[in-house]
Each structure stands twice: as structure tokens, then as C-alpha cells.
Design a protein around this motif. Structure first.
Motif, PDB file in Angstrom:
ATOM      1  N   HIS A  41      -1.664   6.638  -4.579  1.00 21.48           N
ATOM      2  CA  HIS A  41      -0.292   6.316  -4.164  1.00 21.48           C
ATOM      3  C   HIS A  41      -0.295   5.494  -2.885  1.00 21.48           C
ATOM      4  O   HIS A  41       0.234   5.902  -1.853  1.00 21.48           O
ATOM      5  CB  HIS A  41       0.547   7.579  -4.005  1.00 21.48           C
ATOM      6  N   ARG A  44       3.654  -0.104  -0.269  1.00 29.07           N
ATOM      7  CA  ARG A  44       4.786  -0.138   0.661  1.00 29.07           C
ATOM      8  C   ARG A  44       6.088  -0.042  -0.121  1.00 29.07           C
ATOM      9  O   ARG A  44       6.334  -0.832  -1.025  1.00 29.07           O
ATOM     10  CB  ARG A  44       4.751  -1.421   1.473  1.00 29.07           C
ATOM     11  N   LEU A  45       6.913   0.938   0.264  1.00 27.22           N
ATOM     12  CA  LEU A  45       8.210   1.115  -0.381  1.00 27.22           C
ATOM     13  C   LEU A  45       9.107  -0.067  -0.074  1.00 27.22           C
ATOM     14  O   LEU A  45       9.177  -0.530   1.056  1.00 27.22           O
ATOM     15  CB  LEU A  45       8.869   2.411   0.087  1.00 27.22           C
ATOM     16  N   THR A  51      11.566   3.276  -5.150  1.00 28.88           N
ATOM     17  CA  THR A  51      11.934   4.574  -4.578  1.00 28.88           C
ATOM     18  C   THR A  51      11.434   5.709  -5.469  1.00 28.88           C
ATOM     19  O   THR A  51      10.919   6.718  -4.970  1.00 28.88           O
ATOM     20  CB  THR A  51      13.462   4.659  -4.391  1.00 28.88           C
ATOM     21  N   GLY A  54       7.860   6.211  -4.970  1.00 28.59           N
ATOM     22  CA  GLY A  54       7.666   6.842  -3.672  1.00 28.59           C
ATOM     23  C   GLY A  54       7.917   8.338  -3.720  1.00 28.59           C
ATOM     24  O   GLY A  54       7.184   9.114  -3.106  1.00 28.59           O
ATOM     25  N   VAL A  89       7.161   7.338   5.631  1.00 30.64           N
ATOM     26  CA  VAL A  89       7.208   6.464   4.466  1.00 30.64           C
ATOM     27  C   VAL A  89       6.818   5.054   4.891  1.00 30.64           C
ATOM     28  O   VAL A  89       7.465   4.461   5.759  1.00 30.64           O
ATOM     29  CB  VAL A  89       8.619   6.472   3.828  1.00 30.64           C
ATOM     30  N   SER A  91       7.148   1.598   4.795  1.00 36.14           N
ATOM     31  CA  SER A  91       8.364   0.929   4.350  1.00 36.14           C
ATOM     32  C   SER A  91       8.409  -0.545   4.720  1.00 36.14           C
ATOM     33  O   SER A  91       8.017  -0.928   5.831  1.00 36.14           O
ATOM     34  CB  SER A  91       9.587   1.586   5.006  1.00 36.14           C
ATOM     35  N   GLN A  98      14.209   6.177   2.661  1.00 37.86           N
ATOM     36  CA  GLN A  98      13.163   7.119   3.030  1.00 37.86           C
ATOM     37  C   GLN A  98      13.571   8.549   2.682  1.00 37.86           C
ATOM     38  O   GLN A  98      12.747   9.347   2.234  1.00 37.86           O
ATOM     39  CB  GLN A  98      12.843   7.027   4.532  1.00 37.86           C
ATOM     40  N   VAL A 101      12.902   9.225  -0.976  1.00 37.41           N
ATOM     41  CA  VAL A 101      11.461   9.405  -1.178  1.00 37.41           C
ATOM     42  C   VAL A 101      11.067  10.816  -0.749  1.00 37.41           C
ATOM     43  O   VAL A 101      10.353  11.517  -1.468  1.00 37.41           O
ATOM     44  CB  VAL A 101      10.662   8.339  -0.397  1.00 37.41           C
ATOM     45  N   ALA A 134       1.383   5.317   0.776  1.00 32.60           N
ATOM     46  CA  ALA A 134       2.821   5.091   0.731  1.00 32.60           C
ATOM     47  C   ALA A 134       3.554   6.184   1.508  1.00 32.60           C
ATOM     48  O   ALA A 134       4.606   5.935   2.095  1.00 32.60           O
ATOM     49  CB  ALA A 134       3.304   5.073  -0.719  1.00 32.60           C
ATOM     50  N   VAL A 135       2.994   7.386   1.519  1.00 32.59           N
ATOM     51  CA  VAL A 135       3.646   8.545   2.141  1.00 32.59           C
ATOM     52  C   VAL A 135       2.598   9.403   2.843  1.00 32.59           C
ATOM     53  O   VAL A 135       1.503   9.613   2.319  1.00 32.59           O
ATOM     54  CB  VAL A 135       4.373   9.398   1.069  1.00 32.59           C
TER      55      VAL A 135
END
Length: 154
Positions: A41, A44-45, A51, A54, A89, A91, A98, A101, A134-135
Motif C-alpha cells: 500500500h 500518494r492519495l 480514497t 487509501g 496520510v 497526500s 484524510q 481514509v 500511503a498511510v
């Protein structure tokens, strides 16, 4: 519960502890999602991820974080309350979801622990995360059940 979905715990990828216990609180370091020792994962969101993707990433990160909690406490039944969750997040500058997510992580906690999984939460957009995750998520968890009390009526 969700024990079958929780993976094996990861090892630190730097000079820190995965979790630190003080009194009845467990402070869990920031986690990303790994599978077989490899980051998953990433992206970048608002640029390379939606979403929805994410939110799935946040759920996977939370499962990895729960693996650390289980390793520290022996099992997840020792969790009395999830006190605080911070969701970072990765982003794009104009991404503003966010909080949606972060629901991927906190919805999982509510399913797993009921009201005890409903925590205070922050969802923060950041320019980058380690490994291109991503997170990333960190948490504070209360241990044991004897100290959990309902608010008094007085």
C-alpha cells in the motif's frame, strides 16, 4: 474476533521500540503495512491512489498495528480501550479526504472491540511517509479491564 486476519508482527525498521508500556497504557509506534517483510500500500492519495484504496490501506496498517499489540500483550482480549489513533496520510497537496481514509482503520477497531474501539482520532495529511507508504498509524491503548469505569452520575 479478527485474530485470523491479524498478521505476524513486524520488527522495527529503525532505532525504536514497536510499543512502550507505562502503567495501563501501551503507546504503539507508527506503523505501515508490510507483507512478508515488504512494504505494501504505497503511493500518494489524490495522485496515485483513490480514497477507497487509501481506506483499504489504513485497514491493512491497523491489522499490522494490532499484530504488535497482540505480540506485546499476548492476545487482543487484554485491550480495555483504544484511547487515541493518529492516522498520517501521504497526500497530494489538494487531497482533503484524510478523514475518510482514516475510517478504514477506525471502522476496523469499532468492529473488533465495539465501543472500546471507538477512540479519539486525528487524520493528518503529510507530504511523504517512510517507504512511500500511503498511510502510517500510531495508537495509544489502555490495557486491562479493571480500570475501565463508566462516567459517574455525580
Amino acid at each position: 474476533m479478527l485474530d485470523d486476519a491479524v498478521p505476524a508482527p513486524n520488527v522495527p525498521v529503525g532505532s525504536y521500540a514497536m510499543a512502550v508500556r507505562t502503567g495501563d497504557l501501551l503507546f504503539v509506534s507508527g506503523h505501515g503495512a508490510f507483507e512478508d517483510g515488504h512494504p505494501m500500500h504505497t503511493g500518494r492519495l489524490g495522485k496515485t491512489m483513490t480514497t477507497e484504496q487509501g481506506a483499504r490501506a489504513a485497514e491493512a496498517v491497523m491489522l499490522n498495528l494490532l499484530a504488535t499489540i497482540r505480540a506485546e500483550l499476548g492476545d487482543l482480549s487484554s485491550v480495555a480501550k483504544v484511547v487515541k489513533v493518529v492516522v498520517f496520510v501521504n497526500s497530494a497537496p489538494d487531497f482533503t479526504e484524510q478523514h475518510v481514509v482514516a475510517n478504514g482503520a477506525t471502522d476496523l477497531l469499532a468492529k473488533a472491540f465495539g465501543d472500546a474501539g471507538r477512540s479519539a482520532r486525528s487524520a493528518v495529511g503529510v507530504a511523504s511517509l517512510p517507504f512511500g507508504f500511503a498511510v502510517e498509524i500510531e495508537a495509544v491503548v489502555q490495557i486491562g479491564t479493571s480500570d475501565v469505569r463508566a462516567p459517574s452520575d455525580s
